[in-house]
Enzyme design. Structure first.
Site, short mmCIF file in Angstrom:
data_model
loop_
_atom_site.label_atom_id
_atom_site.label_comp_id
_atom_site.label_asym_id
_atom_site.label_seq_id
_atom_site.Cartn_x
_atom_site.Cartn_y
_atom_site.Cartn_z
CB ALA A 199 -9.50 7.20 -11.52
CE LYS A 200 -14.77 1.87 -12.05
NZ LYS A 200 -14.99 0.47 -12.33
NE ARG A 201 -6.07 7.56 -8.43
CZ ARG A 201 -5.90 7.03 -9.62
NH1 ARG A 201 -6.36 5.82 -9.87
NH2 ARG A 201 -5.26 7.69 -10.56
#
Ligand code: GLU
Ligand code: ZN
Length: 280
Positions: free
Chosen positions: A255-257
């Site tokens: 995920a972008k995190r």
């Protein structure tokens, strides 16, 4: 259609949202999209999916273009280079989304929904869709705009309960989802007066003449939703090619995190695009 005509007509797109840094998962999907367009001698467009004004920040847009280019992606039409379907920023295309919403309202395909997120989550059953969205319990299904007056509302698309939505994915093969069971009535226009992803995506892919949508397998259920929008709006849908999702060592979806795996950080660590591509 002749082989040559098919080659000329292929139009693919990269549609990143500048809500954070791009990671390796995005890069792989976009690389596949580029390969598909090349194999078909087609055109590739870059669309900046920047409708979420709070989360889309200018520095992410700059970083996005820079990271995509660094990775070796190139496009024929886009926000930076223009093209026949400009603008390529969703924030500049609101009138098209509004026109599509108006049509759905006139056709009676959508209804105003005044439920808060909490209302929906606390509804007795609140089962989850195949992609983990909560299935909307239908509370507002019979609402009309005139009944809700000036209260803030979103607009939801009424799905045909029990109907199987089937399509053949160019990568993953036959897919089918049952409306009302695998996904419920979905938002096409948010209560804060922003078009929702499902509607904006369909309107742009249709009006930009996209012939094949390449994206992550996490969007398979959204494809079923979007097929209903194409049908309601009377537009022929594009073909779909969903890419398997990249997972980290623990089997978790990127995920972008996952900042450690952002393209930016990988580049700063001295990794090269060639090396990264060789590893997936
Ligand atoms: N901007 C959307 C996203 O990044 C596009 C998804 C799609 O390819 O349809 O999730
Ligand atoms: Zn509602």
């Amino acid at each position: 259609m002749t082989h040559d005509a098919a080659r000329i007509l292929y139009r693919g797109r990269l549609a990143p949202s500048p809500t954070g840094l791009l990671h390796l998962g995005h890069a792989r999907t976009f690389w596949t999209a580029q390969e598909r367009a090349r194999q078909h001698g087609g055109t590739l467009i870059l669309r900046n999916d920047d409708l979420d004004r709070e989360r889309c920040q200018p520095e992410f847009i700059r970083a996005m273009l820079e990271d995509l280019r660094w990775f070796g992606l190139a496009w024929n039409e886009g926000p930076d280079c223009g093209g026949p379907f400009a603008p390529y920023d969703q924030s500049g295309r609101l009138s098209d989304y509004r026109a599509a919403l108006d049509r759905l309202v006139d056709l009676g395909c959508v209804y105003p929904c005044t439920c808060s997120r909490k209302d929906i989550q606390s509804a007795v059953t609140a089962p989850h869709a195949a992609d983990d969205e909560v299935i909307y319990p239908g509370t507002c299904r019979n609402h009309r705009k005139s009944e809700i007056g000036n209260r803030k509302s979103s607009w939801r698309f009424r799905v045909p309960d029990g109907e199987t939505i089937a399509f053949t994915d160019a990568n993953l093969g036959p897919q089918s989802f049952v409306a009302g069971r695998d996904f419920g009535d979905f938002v096409v226009w948010r209560h804060d007066d922003v078009p929702a992803y499902q509607l904006a995506c369909v309107v742009d892919d249709a009006l930009m003449g996209i012939t094949e949508v390449v994206r992550g397998a996490d969007l398979l259920v959204s494809t079923a939703r979007q097929l209903l929008l194409y049908r309601a709006l009377g537009w022929p849908p594009p073909a779909f090619f969903h890419c398997e999702l990249l997972r980290d060592e623990a089997g978790q979806r990127l995920a972008k995190r996952h900042d450690a795996l952002s393209l930016r950080q990988l580049r700063e660590q001295g990794r090269t695009p060639e090396e990264l591509r060789a590893a997936w």
